[in-house]
Design an enzyme around this catalytic site. Structure first.
Site, mmCIF file in Angstrom:
data_model
loop_
_atom_site.group_PDB
_atom_site.id
_atom_site.type_symbol
_atom_site.label_atom_id
_atom_site.label_comp_id
_atom_site.label_asym_id
_atom_site.label_seq_id
_atom_site.Cartn_x
_atom_site.Cartn_y
_atom_site.Cartn_z
ATOM 1 N N SER A 132 15.864 6.705 -4.282
ATOM 2 C CA SER A 132 15.616 5.417 -4.609
ATOM 3 C C SER A 132 14.601 5.667 -5.843
ATOM 4 O O SER A 132 14.475 4.506 -6.720
ATOM 5 C CB SER A 132 14.955 4.642 -3.672
ATOM 6 N N ASP A 176 6.886 -2.481 -3.660
ATOM 7 C CA ASP A 176 7.269 -2.903 -2.244
ATOM 8 C C ASP A 176 6.621 -1.858 -1.362
ATOM 9 O O ASP A 176 5.529 -1.237 -1.852
ATOM 10 C CB ASP A 176 8.944 -2.706 -2.076
ATOM 11 N N HIS A 232 7.918 2.036 -3.166
ATOM 12 C CA HIS A 232 8.177 2.215 -4.330
ATOM 13 C C HIS A 232 7.030 1.957 -5.353
ATOM 14 O O HIS A 232 6.604 0.959 -5.246
ATOM 15 C CB HIS A 232 9.630 1.700 -4.814
#
Length: 364
Positions: free
Chosen positions: A44, A328, A331
């Protein structure tokens, strides 16, 4: 996924000012790219939309993700460009590298493809509780199909010559801890292996996958090591901080065992393949020696789902994203992505990259 050790004492404010002075879309892009193509494998931290059409929890194609990105939410797990976007800019590309679906649709794969997938890992089972994701093995299968297309268009010799000149970044391993080893309710790995055994097993599998990438024509490969997972707000919320730190140092120490396997892995690959240049971008070390006192590094910028650590759709978001290190629960914000990309491209300390930083790798 976490990057910065909150208790670090080294100050890199001059470096931070230097990379902020670089225009993200203009001055870096006037010259021709330093390499003809850039292929991206990862999770991600690198994903730019490969998970958008999957039945998956690991998605970022909704606000507030992309709140500061010109195209809005695209599947990037941050507020603006991610680390890979900034590396592409530093390499001189005038457009971001497209995800696999877009590259196929536009027949624009000779300049590179981004295969990265949120929740993906070195191990195929990693992230299964998150739903669909594209493991490293499956990313390599997708790359094999792209290589076949390039060879069909250009002929094998010309295609291989092109592929040999490209930059490849591979950033895996984070989820093999976050969404595997550190989740004993879903996975048996922590019962089957001690932390040291798991690090070795993981590194051995990773080595074989990197050899497969070499077989597909990769000759300039930068391995982006894992970050300080124990400093991610979501992991601290789940496991707690330790020993007066704002991080969980037990988690960091176990990830460090895998990170410590990567330098000898790179050396072995370079010895085995003298026609190639593999290098380690040591995100763990970079993060350990970075202190950005002006950033909030203990709380996420967006309102997060307490279970997944991802932003709540259309949830509250901090007004000043440049004041936060984490967008978040896992990240980095785009401002921190830019700093990490800058130091990956041009190392500040010898431990940042071994034996080359990405700038040097492009010149090999």
């Amino acid at each position: 996924m976490a990057f910065v050790r909150h208790s670090s004492s080294l100050k890199l404010l001059l470096l931070f000012s230097a990379f902020l002075s670089l225009s993200p879309r203009n001055s870096l892009l006037e010259a021709a790219p330093q390499v003809p193509c850039y292929f991206v494998f990862g999770d991600s931290l690198s994903d730019n939309g490969n998970n958008n059409n999957l039945i998956a929890l690991a998605k970022a194609n909704y606000l507030p993700y992309g709140i500061d990105f010109p195209e809005g939410p695209t599947g990037r797990f941050t507020n603006g460009p991610n680390i890979i976007d900034y590396i592409a800019q530093l390499l001189g590309f005038d457009r971001y590298i497209q995800n696999f679906t877009a590259a196929l649709a536009n027949q624009d794969f000779t300049r590179g493809v981004n295969y990265a997938s949120g929740a993906a890992g070195i191990r195929d089972e990693t992230g299964i509780q998150q739903g669909d994701r594209i493991s490293l093995n499956n990313q390599l299968l997708r790359h094999s199909s792209i290589v076949a297309k390039i060879r069909a268009i250009q002929g094998t010799q010309a295609a291989d010559s092109l592929l040999n000149k490209c930059i490849y970044t591979v950033g895996m391993g984070n989820n093999d801890y976050i969404n595997n080893y550190f989740m004993p309710a879903f996975y048996s790995t922590s019962r089957l292996y001690t932390p040291q055994q798991y690090a070795v097993v993981l590194a051995n599998q990773y080595s074989n996958q990197l050899k497969d990438l070499h077989d597909l024509g990769a000759r300039k490969v930068a391995i982006l090591g894992p970050g300080l997972i124990g400093c991610a707000p979501q992991e601290v919320s789940t496991f707690g901080a330790t020993n007066g730190s704002t991080c969980n140092e037990q988690l960091n120490s176990e990830v460090a065992l895998f990170n410590n396997q990567l330098r000898p892995l790179v050396q072995s690959l370079n010895n085995q393949f003298p026609d190639s240049n593999f290098t380690l971008i040591d995100i763990f070390s970079i993060s350990s020696s970075t202190s950005l006192a002006q950033l909030n590094l203990t709380a996420p910028c967006c309102e997060t789902n307490p279970t997944t650590g991802t932003c709540k759709p259309n949830g509250a978001v901090c007004p000043d994203r440049k004041a936060y290190g984490f967008f978040d629960g896992y990240h980095p914000t785009s401002i921190l992505c830019q700093g990490l990309a800058s130091r990956s491209y041009m190392r500040v300390l010898p431990t940042d990259a071994d034996p080359y930083d990405i700038r040097q790798l492009a010149m090999q």
